[in-house]
Design a protein around this motif. Structure first.
Motif: not given
Length: 178
Positions: A53-55, A59-61, A63
């Motif tokens: 998810y974090l990639t 996920g970047k917006k 976190p």
């Protein structure tokens, strides 16, 4: 006329988990009661992410890992699950979705209803992200259907963003039930 209730993302992570709020916790009893009493067709959505998810762009917006498929936070709230099992309605699919709105949900309802007259009511979380996204998709897919949102069975990320989403939906001819 077919009456449809859409239960949006009533999952643990949005209630008392990673992204939970007291406002989300406060609507669970009302949402469960509505589900139990609803006489019609019940559909739903499940926010669904993977361990990477974090990639992802989301996920970047945002976190904060949440609704990771198979984990406790991804599961429907136990009171909501109980209400679904006790419902008077005809329970259909709960669509997994990797983004805010579900095109699959609209397609499934379209396939099941085969051109019949319908009205759709939405409840769930979060008003300002996934509820508004799904309401807009459903209004676009069914422009002549009455699409409504029960504001008493929804909660946003914040009370202000919840209210802003309700106002935006009103402008798009989505009825708001208070």
């Amino acid at each position: 006329m077919r009456n449809i209730l859409v239960v949006v993302d009533m999952q643990n992570d949005f209630i008392d988990g990673a992204l939970g709020t007291k406002e989300a916790q406060e609507i669970v009893d009302r949402a469960a009661d509505k589900i139990r009493r609803f006489e019609g067709e019940i559909y739903g959505t499940l926010d669904t992410h993977q361990k990477d998810y974090l990639t992802t762009q989301e996920g970047k917006k945002l976190p904060v890992p949440h609704c990771i498929c198979g984990e406790e936070g991804w599961a429907l709230n136990s009171e909501i699950m109980e209400a679904i099992s006790e419902s008077k309605g005809n329970v259909h699919s709960f669509c997994r979705k990797e983004t805010f709105g579900s095109m699959e949900l609209a397609d499934l309802i379209k396939k099941d209803c085969k051109g019949e007259e319908i009205q759709i009511e939405l409840i769930g979380l979060c008003t300002d992200i996934c509820v508004i996204s799904n309401a807009m998709i459903l209004k676009a897919a069914f422009p002549e259907a009455v699409v409504s949102v029960d504001a008493t069975c929804c909660a946003g990320v914040t009370p202000d963003s919840h209210q802003n989403a309700l106002e935006a939906m009103k402008m798009c001819q989505i009825e708001i039930i208070c």
